[in-house]
Write an enzyme that holds these catalytic residues in place. Structure first.
Site, PDB file in Angstrom:
ATOM      1  N   LEU A  99      -9.195   6.443 -13.839  1.00  0.00           N
ATOM      2  CA  LEU A  99      -8.049   7.043 -13.141  1.00  0.00           C
ATOM      3  C   LEU A  99      -7.786   6.373 -11.784  1.00  0.00           C
ATOM      4  O   LEU A  99      -6.711   6.513 -11.215  1.00  0.00           O
ATOM      5  CB  LEU A  99      -8.291   8.551 -12.964  1.00  0.00           C
ATOM      6  CG  LEU A  99      -7.080   9.432 -12.683  1.00  0.00           C
ATOM      7  CD1 LEU A  99      -5.988   9.264 -13.733  1.00  0.00           C
ATOM      8  CD2 LEU A  99      -7.484  10.911 -12.622  1.00  0.00           C
ATOM      9  N   GLY A 100      -8.787   5.607 -11.296  1.00  0.00           N
ATOM     10  CA  GLY A 100      -8.586   4.827 -10.073  1.00  0.00           C
ATOM     11  C   GLY A 100      -8.736   5.631  -8.787  1.00  0.00           C
ATOM     12  O   GLY A 100      -8.884   6.854  -8.819  1.00  0.00           O
ATOM     13  N   TYR A 101      -8.696   4.909  -7.671  1.00  0.00           N
ATOM     14  CA  TYR A 101      -8.843   5.521  -6.333  1.00  0.00           C
ATOM     15  C   TYR A 101     -10.007   6.520  -6.338  1.00  0.00           C
ATOM     16  O   TYR A 101      -9.823   7.724  -6.204  1.00  0.00           O
ATOM     17  CB  TYR A 101      -7.538   6.207  -5.892  1.00  0.00           C
ATOM     18  CG  TYR A 101      -6.396   5.249  -5.756  1.00  0.00           C
ATOM     19  CD1 TYR A 101      -6.248   4.486  -4.590  1.00  0.00           C
ATOM     20  CD2 TYR A 101      -5.480   5.078  -6.770  1.00  0.00           C
ATOM     21  CE1 TYR A 101      -5.202   3.573  -4.466  1.00  0.00           C
ATOM     22  CE2 TYR A 101      -4.436   4.163  -6.657  1.00  0.00           C
ATOM     23  CZ  TYR A 101      -4.308   3.430  -5.511  1.00  0.00           C
ATOM     24  OH  TYR A 101      -3.277   2.524  -5.391  1.00  0.00           O
ATOM     25  N   TYR A 151       0.302  16.159   2.228  1.00  0.00           N
ATOM     26  CA  TYR A 151       1.028  16.385   0.984  1.00  0.00           C
ATOM     27  C   TYR A 151       0.342  17.449   0.115  1.00  0.00           C
ATOM     28  O   TYR A 151       0.955  18.442  -0.309  1.00  0.00           O
ATOM     29  CB  TYR A 151       1.190  15.080   0.174  1.00  0.00           C
ATOM     30  CG  TYR A 151       1.655  15.400  -1.210  1.00  0.00           C
ATOM     31  CD1 TYR A 151       2.987  15.751  -1.427  1.00  0.00           C
ATOM     32  CD2 TYR A 151       0.764  15.487  -2.280  1.00  0.00           C
ATOM     33  CE1 TYR A 151       3.427  16.156  -2.673  1.00  0.00           C
ATOM     34  CE2 TYR A 151       1.191  15.891  -3.524  1.00  0.00           C
ATOM     35  CZ  TYR A 151       2.522  16.213  -3.713  1.00  0.00           C
ATOM     36  OH  TYR A 151       2.940  16.631  -4.943  1.00  0.00           O
ATOM     37  N   CYS A 180      23.915   9.453 -10.143  1.00  0.00           N
ATOM     38  CA  CYS A 180      24.597  10.402  -9.242  1.00  0.00           C
ATOM     39  C   CYS A 180      25.540  11.368  -9.961  1.00  0.00           C
ATOM     40  O   CYS A 180      25.589  12.546  -9.593  1.00  0.00           O
ATOM     41  CB  CYS A 180      25.312   9.637  -8.146  1.00  0.00           C
ATOM     42  SG  CYS A 180      24.184   8.611  -7.185  1.00  0.00           S
ATOM     43  N   ARG A 182       1.895  23.126 -14.977  1.00  0.00           N
ATOM     44  CA  ARG A 182       2.889  24.129 -14.589  1.00  0.00           C
ATOM     45  C   ARG A 182       2.716  25.427 -15.383  1.00  0.00           C
ATOM     46  O   ARG A 182       3.485  26.364 -15.204  1.00  0.00           O
ATOM     47  CB  ARG A 182       4.302  23.579 -14.778  1.00  0.00           C
ATOM     48  CG  ARG A 182       4.620  22.529 -13.735  1.00  0.00           C
ATOM     49  CD  ARG A 182       6.046  22.052 -13.813  1.00  0.00           C
ATOM     50  NE  ARG A 182       6.326  21.145 -12.713  1.00  0.00           N
ATOM     51  CZ  ARG A 182       7.397  20.377 -12.638  1.00  0.00           C
ATOM     52  NH1 ARG A 182       8.293  20.414 -13.591  1.00  0.00           N
ATOM     53  NH2 ARG A 182       7.565  19.592 -11.602  1.00  0.00           N
ATOM     54  N   ASP A 236       6.425  13.874  -1.168  1.00  0.00           N
ATOM     55  CA  ASP A 236       5.778  12.742  -1.853  1.00  0.00           C
ATOM     56  C   ASP A 236       6.812  11.616  -1.966  1.00  0.00           C
ATOM     57  O   ASP A 236       7.881  11.690  -1.358  1.00  0.00           O
ATOM     58  CB  ASP A 236       5.239  13.179  -3.227  1.00  0.00           C
ATOM     59  CG  ASP A 236       6.363  13.405  -4.242  1.00  0.00           C
ATOM     60  OD1 ASP A 236       7.543  13.489  -3.816  1.00  0.00           O
ATOM     61  OD2 ASP A 236       6.083  13.487  -5.444  1.00  0.00           O
ATOM     62  N   GLU A 242      -2.815  18.171  -8.314  1.00  0.00           N
ATOM     63  CA  GLU A 242      -2.230  17.463  -7.172  1.00  0.00           C
ATOM     64  C   GLU A 242      -3.129  16.329  -6.689  1.00  0.00           C
ATOM     65  O   GLU A 242      -2.644  15.285  -6.288  1.00  0.00           O
ATOM     66  CB  GLU A 242      -1.928  18.438  -6.027  1.00  0.00           C
ATOM     67  CG  GLU A 242      -0.780  19.395  -6.316  1.00  0.00           C
ATOM     68  CD  GLU A 242       0.551  18.690  -6.558  1.00  0.00           C
ATOM     69  OE1 GLU A 242       0.700  17.509  -6.203  1.00  0.00           O
ATOM     70  OE2 GLU A 242       1.450  19.335  -7.140  1.00  0.00           O
ATOM     71  N   GLN A 294      -0.848   8.948  -6.026  1.00  0.00           N
ATOM     72  CA  GLN A 294      -0.730   7.516  -6.378  1.00  0.00           C
ATOM     73  C   GLN A 294      -0.970   7.227  -7.858  1.00  0.00           C
ATOM     74  O   GLN A 294      -1.395   6.139  -8.225  1.00  0.00           O
ATOM     75  CB  GLN A 294      -1.711   6.678  -5.542  1.00  0.00           C
ATOM     76  CG  GLN A 294      -1.294   6.616  -4.095  1.00  0.00           C
ATOM     77  CD  GLN A 294      -2.484   6.508  -3.170  1.00  0.00           C
ATOM     78  OE1 GLN A 294      -3.431   7.265  -3.290  1.00  0.00           O
ATOM     79  NE2 GLN A 294      -2.417   5.597  -2.247  1.00  0.00           N
ATOM     80  N   THR A 295      -0.719   8.214  -8.705  1.00  0.00           N
ATOM     81  CA  THR A 295      -0.979   8.039 -10.140  1.00  0.00           C
ATOM     82  C   THR A 295       0.166   8.686 -10.928  1.00  0.00           C
ATOM     83  O   THR A 295       0.699   9.711 -10.508  1.00  0.00           O
ATOM     84  CB  THR A 295      -2.318   8.724 -10.515  1.00  0.00           C
ATOM     85  OG1 THR A 295      -3.312   8.273  -9.602  1.00  0.00           O
ATOM     86  CG2 THR A 295      -2.754   8.375 -11.915  1.00  0.00           C
TER      87      THR A 295
HETATM   88 FE1  SF4 Z   1      20.284  10.701  -5.334  1.00  0.00          FE
HETATM   89 FE2  SF4 Z   1      22.761  10.129  -6.155  1.00  0.00          FE
HETATM   90 FE3  SF4 Z   1      21.905  12.650  -5.994  1.00  0.00          FE
HETATM   91 FE4  SF4 Z   1      22.365  11.255  -3.803  1.00  0.00          FE
HETATM   92  S1  SF4 Z   1      23.875  11.842  -5.341  1.00  0.00           S
HETATM   93  S2  SF4 Z   1      20.615  12.572  -4.192  1.00  0.00           S
HETATM   94  S3  SF4 Z   1      21.688   9.234  -4.427  1.00  0.00           S
HETATM   95  S4  SF4 Z   1      21.116  11.047  -7.375  1.00  0.00           S
END
Ligand code: SF4
Length: 344
Positions: free
Chosen positions: A81-83, A121, A201, A26, A139, A38, A43-44
């Site tokens: 690193l695989g794949y 992707y 959440c 970044r 992703d 990228e 997958q890593t």
């Molecule tokens: Fe995810 Fe919870 Fe945010 Fe909904 S509220 S996007 S389930 S972290």
């Protein structure tokens, strides 16, 4: 869509500004660096990629250096690193960019997708992050966040088109004034807050619009069709020493699994119960130890056979055992090296 994209975008970007992960790729918007990171991240995990990203930038600081490098060096640097088809495509892509595009990556997802190893992707991520294009970048992390935000109950993978359509509405909305940051904000949210089990959440900047949270089903999403057990394959892997401190290695054929990589000799990898035949012309005996490795489409168990020999067959070479760590062996064969070290 049940709510406006701007009710997601503004709080998510504000959260990103405060909490974004400090990642080496970044530090620059150079398309070569964005593309390299990228491809490696497919997958890593981030932690696995960090040292490889640093090594590649040191050995191949730009796309010209990578295109000019011998294939064996690129494969050796990728080892672990695989794949491995990613490394072959990485090299092919660098050559194409240098030899047919004057060293410049295309700016659009459609243009990027014409290059080897670049799918939906990666094309979206490079176009968005390096060139600031509004592109749809989905992703695994984004898939989970979108599934929950919109309470998409169809199991993966059937739900992918729906998830992509919802993501597209957000990414292409006029409110997306920071096209390079928005996908990274979704990804960071998925990796630190909207995690697979027990999403956090109360810490989430888009909780106020999350349908799964309202319904209390966030932990159950995204649903998945249970994966079938992978088929098993078996075979032998041969540790052949010449009595002078060397071990026999081959360069695996370019096509097929671990193609173009250095490897210990192996038998065919068979489906049946009977083990396939030994390496011709050498003497030795099987050890009790086996190594197991799970590939994308099957699981492999190889029994180790320790042998001695004098003459390297065609296509094989002797490698000093003391420098075997530098031979560019992929993880499958490094497992054998580690097991045998334990025996000494
Ligand atoms: Fe995810 Fe919870 Fe945010 Fe909904 S509220 S996007 S389930 S972290």
């Amino acid at each position: 869509m049940k709510f406006k994209a701007e009710t997601i975008i503004a709080p998510l970007l504000a959260w990103y500004d405060r909490h974004k992960r400090d990642l080496p790729w970044r530090e620059s918007l150079d398309p070569y660096r964005v593309w390299l990171s990228e491809i490696m991240l497919q997958q890593t995990t981030v932690q696995a990629v960090i040292p490889y990203y640093a090594k590649f930038l040191k050995h191949y600081p730009d796309v010209h250096a990578l295109a000019d490098a011998p294939a064996e060096h690129v494969m050796r640097d990728w080892a672990g690193l695989g794949y491995y088809s990613r490394a072959r495509n990485l090299h092919a892509c660098a050559k194409m960019v240098v030899h047919t595009l004057e060293g410049k990556f295309p700016h659009t997802p459609a243009g990027l997708k014409t290059l080897p190893g670049i799918g939906d992707y990666t094309a979206g991520a490079v176009a968005a992050i390096a060139y600031g294009q509004r592109a749809t970048v989905v992703d695994g992390n984004v898939e989970r966040v979108i599934s929950r935000l919109f309470a998409i109950e169809t199991p993966l993978p059937a739900s992918k088109p729906d998830i992509r359509a919802q993501a597209q509405l957000i990414y292409h909305d006029d409110a997306n004034t920071r096209p390079g940051d928005l996908p990274q904000a979704f990804m960071d949210l998925g990796s630190s807050v909207c995690v697979p089990q027990n999403p956090k959440c109360p810490l989430c900047p888009v909780e106020h619009v999350c349908e799964a949270r309202k319904l209390g089903i966030q932990n159950a999403l995204p649903r998945r069709v249970r994966e079938k057990k992978k088929p098993e394959r078996i075979g032998y892997v041969y540790w052949v020493e010449d009595g002078k401190g060397d071990v026999l290695l081959e360069r695996r054929p370019d096509k097929g699994l671990l193609g173009g990589m250095a490897g210990l000799p192996t038998s065919e990898w068979a489906h049946g119960r009977e083990h396939p035949a030994h390496l011709d012309g050498f003497e030795g005996k099987p050890l009790p130890e086996t190594v197991r490795h799970v590939f994308t489409h099957f699981a492999l168990t190889l029994q180790i056979v320790r042998m001695t020999g004098k003459k390297a067959p065609k296509g094989f070479r002797w490698q000093p055992i003391e420098s075997i760590d530098d031979a560019g062996l992929p993880s499958l064969f490094m497992k054998v090296v580690k097991l045998l070290r334990l025996r000494v």
